[in-house]
Scaffold this motif. Structure first.
Motif, mmCIF file in Angstrom:
data_model
loop_
_atom_site.group_PDB
_atom_site.id
_atom_site.type_symbol
_atom_site.label_atom_id
_atom_site.label_comp_id
_atom_site.label_asym_id
_atom_site.label_seq_id
_atom_site.Cartn_x
_atom_site.Cartn_y
_atom_site.Cartn_z
ATOM 1 N N ASP A 1 13.089 -2.317 -2.964
ATOM 2 C CA ASP A 1 14.275 -3.151 -3.200
ATOM 3 C C ASP A 1 14.414 -4.198 -2.097
ATOM 4 O O ASP A 1 13.605 -4.270 -1.168
ATOM 5 N N GLY A 2 15.443 -5.005 -2.202
ATOM 6 C CA GLY A 2 15.662 -6.087 -1.253
ATOM 7 C C GLY A 2 15.950 -5.633 0.155
ATOM 8 O O GLY A 2 15.843 -6.420 1.098
ATOM 9 N N ASP A 3 16.316 -4.370 0.341
ATOM 10 C CA ASP A 3 16.579 -3.808 1.666
ATOM 11 C C ASP A 3 15.393 -3.011 2.201
ATOM 12 O O ASP A 3 15.493 -2.389 3.253
ATOM 13 N N GLY A 4 14.281 -2.988 1.443
ATOM 14 C CA GLY A 4 13.094 -2.263 1.878
ATOM 15 C C GLY A 4 13.033 -0.807 1.455
ATOM 16 O O GLY A 4 12.076 -0.109 1.776
ATOM 17 N N ARG A 5 14.055 -0.344 0.740
ATOM 18 C CA ARG A 5 14.035 1.048 0.253
ATOM 19 C C ARG A 5 13.078 1.141 -0.928
ATOM 20 O O ARG A 5 12.901 0.171 -1.673
ATOM 21 N N THR A 6 12.482 2.315 -1.092
ATOM 22 C CA THR A 6 11.497 2.499 -2.154
ATOM 23 C C THR A 6 11.916 3.584 -3.126
ATOM 24 O O THR A 6 12.616 4.532 -2.758
ATOM 25 N N TYR A 7 11.463 3.421 -4.362
ATOM 26 C CA TYR A 7 11.765 4.346 -5.455
ATOM 27 C C TYR A 7 10.519 4.462 -6.318
ATOM 28 O O TYR A 7 9.811 3.480 -6.511
ATOM 29 N N ALA A 8 10.274 5.640 -6.846
ATOM 30 C CA ALA A 8 9.091 5.840 -7.679
ATOM 31 C C ALA A 8 9.489 6.547 -8.966
ATOM 32 O O ALA A 8 10.528 7.218 -9.023
ATOM 33 N N GLY A 9 8.670 6.399 -9.985
ATOM 34 C CA GLY A 9 8.967 7.038 -11.259
ATOM 35 C C GLY A 9 7.729 7.248 -12.108
ATOM 36 O O GLY A 9 6.747 6.528 -11.985
ATOM 37 N N ALA A 10 7.816 8.255 -12.948
ATOM 38 C CA ALA A 10 6.788 8.551 -13.944
ATOM 39 C C ALA A 10 7.408 8.343 -15.320
ATOM 40 O O ALA A 10 8.635 8.364 -15.469
ATOM 41 N N GLY B 1 1.525 9.492 -5.803
ATOM 42 C CA GLY B 1 2.107 10.811 -5.570
ATOM 43 C C GLY B 1 2.887 11.296 -6.780
ATOM 44 O O GLY B 1 2.776 12.457 -7.187
ATOM 45 N N VAL B 2 3.666 10.405 -7.374
ATOM 46 C CA VAL B 2 4.411 10.744 -8.586
ATOM 47 C C VAL B 2 3.442 11.037 -9.731
ATOM 48 O O VAL B 2 3.646 11.974 -10.506
ATOM 49 N N LEU B 3 2.401 10.256 -9.816
ATOM 50 C CA LEU B 3 1.382 10.442 -10.840
ATOM 51 C C LEU B 3 0.830 11.872 -10.787
ATOM 52 O O LEU B 3 0.731 12.555 -11.803
ATOM 53 N N ALA B 4 0.528 12.336 -9.594
ATOM 54 C CA ALA B 4 -0.017 13.687 -9.423
ATOM 55 C C ALA B 4 1.038 14.757 -9.697
ATOM 56 O O ALA B 4 0.770 15.740 -10.393
ATOM 57 N N ARG B 5 2.243 14.570 -9.164
ATOM 58 C CA ARG B 5 3.293 15.582 -9.351
ATOM 59 C C ARG B 5 3.692 15.725 -10.811
ATOM 60 O O ARG B 5 3.928 16.825 -11.296
ATOM 61 N N GLN C 1 0.839 -1.204 0.000
ATOM 62 C CA GLN C 1 0.000 0.000 0.000
ATOM 63 C C GLN C 1 0.875 1.256 0.000
ATOM 64 O O GLN C 1 0.539 2.255 -0.640
ATOM 65 N N LYS C 2 2.014 1.206 0.682
ATOM 66 C CA LYS C 2 2.958 2.337 0.661
ATOM 67 C C LYS C 2 3.454 2.588 -0.755
ATOM 68 O O LYS C 2 3.614 3.742 -1.174
ATOM 69 N N LEU C 3 3.705 1.514 -1.504
ATOM 70 C CA LEU C 3 4.131 1.672 -2.896
ATOM 71 C C LEU C 3 3.037 2.334 -3.729
ATOM 72 O O LEU C 3 3.328 3.168 -4.591
ATOM 73 N N VAL C 4 1.793 1.976 -3.469
ATOM 74 C CA VAL C 4 0.677 2.610 -4.181
ATOM 75 C C VAL C 4 0.661 4.101 -3.893
ATOM 76 O O VAL C 4 0.537 4.924 -4.810
ATOM 77 N N VAL C 5 0.822 4.481 -2.628
ATOM 78 C CA VAL C 5 0.830 5.903 -2.255
ATOM 79 C C VAL C 5 1.977 6.643 -2.944
ATOM 80 O O VAL C 5 1.793 7.734 -3.484
ATOM 81 N N LEU C 6 3.155 6.027 -2.960
ATOM 82 C CA LEU C 6 4.308 6.655 -3.633
ATOM 83 C C LEU C 6 4.046 6.835 -5.124
ATOM 84 O O LEU C 6 4.306 7.901 -5.685
ATOM 85 N N LEU D 1 10.959 6.022 -21.556
ATOM 86 C CA LEU D 1 10.941 5.044 -20.472
ATOM 87 C C LEU D 1 9.569 5.038 -19.813
ATOM 88 O O LEU D 1 8.942 6.089 -19.679
ATOM 89 N N THR D 2 9.142 3.866 -19.366
ATOM 90 C CA THR D 2 7.906 3.789 -18.584
ATOM 91 C C THR D 2 8.222 4.206 -17.145
ATOM 92 O O THR D 2 9.392 4.254 -16.740
ATOM 93 N N GLY D 3 7.189 4.438 -16.379
ATOM 94 C CA GLY D 3 7.386 4.780 -14.972
ATOM 95 C C GLY D 3 8.122 3.687 -14.219
ATOM 96 O O GLY D 3 8.979 3.962 -13.382
ATOM 97 N N LEU D 4 7.804 2.423 -14.522
ATOM 98 C CA LEU D 4 8.493 1.321 -13.851
ATOM 99 C C LEU D 4 9.960 1.267 -14.250
ATOM 100 O O LEU D 4 10.830 1.038 -13.409
#
Length: 114
Positions: free
Chosen positions: A35-44, A20-24, A12-17, A53-56
């Protein structure tokens, strides 16, 4: 692609991130990865004359360029299972999964690894 399951708190945190990018970025799709350490990254998505490039793909590239060596999960908002970033996600971590959601963040499908 399988039917969507209930999202964990971490997903759910990934969805929020991603939303957020979608709106910005004022775009119609976005993505986030953990990632494997629990860090998160987002992209448009990025679309120029010389780079598309796609957002992913943006989120995965951001993670890799920050030192990520594995992925647990991804969320794609308003995208599809054939996003080329899914192949890259599985290239790095064959067991990673991707949750597909609509623009509101409601799960519509899941792409499991292996």
């Amino acid at each position: 692609m399988t039917a969507p399951a209930e999202l964990s708190d971490e997903d759910q945190k990934l969805v929020v991130l991603a939303r957020g990018v979608l709106a910005r970025a004022e775009t119609s799709s976005a993505a986030a990865v953990r990632d494997g350490d629990g860090r998160t990254y987002a992209g448009a998505p990025v679309a120029t004359r010389t780079l598309t490039l796609t957002g992913l793909q943006v989120a995965v590239a951001s993670a890799l360029s920050s030192g990520a060596q594995a992925f647990e999960a991804a969320v794609l908002v308003n995208s599809s299972a054939d996003d080329p970033g899914v192949a890259t996600l599985h290239e790095i971590s064959a067991d990673a999964y991707a949750v597909l959601t609509d623009q509101r963040g409601i799960p519509v499908g899941r792409v499991d690894g292996r």
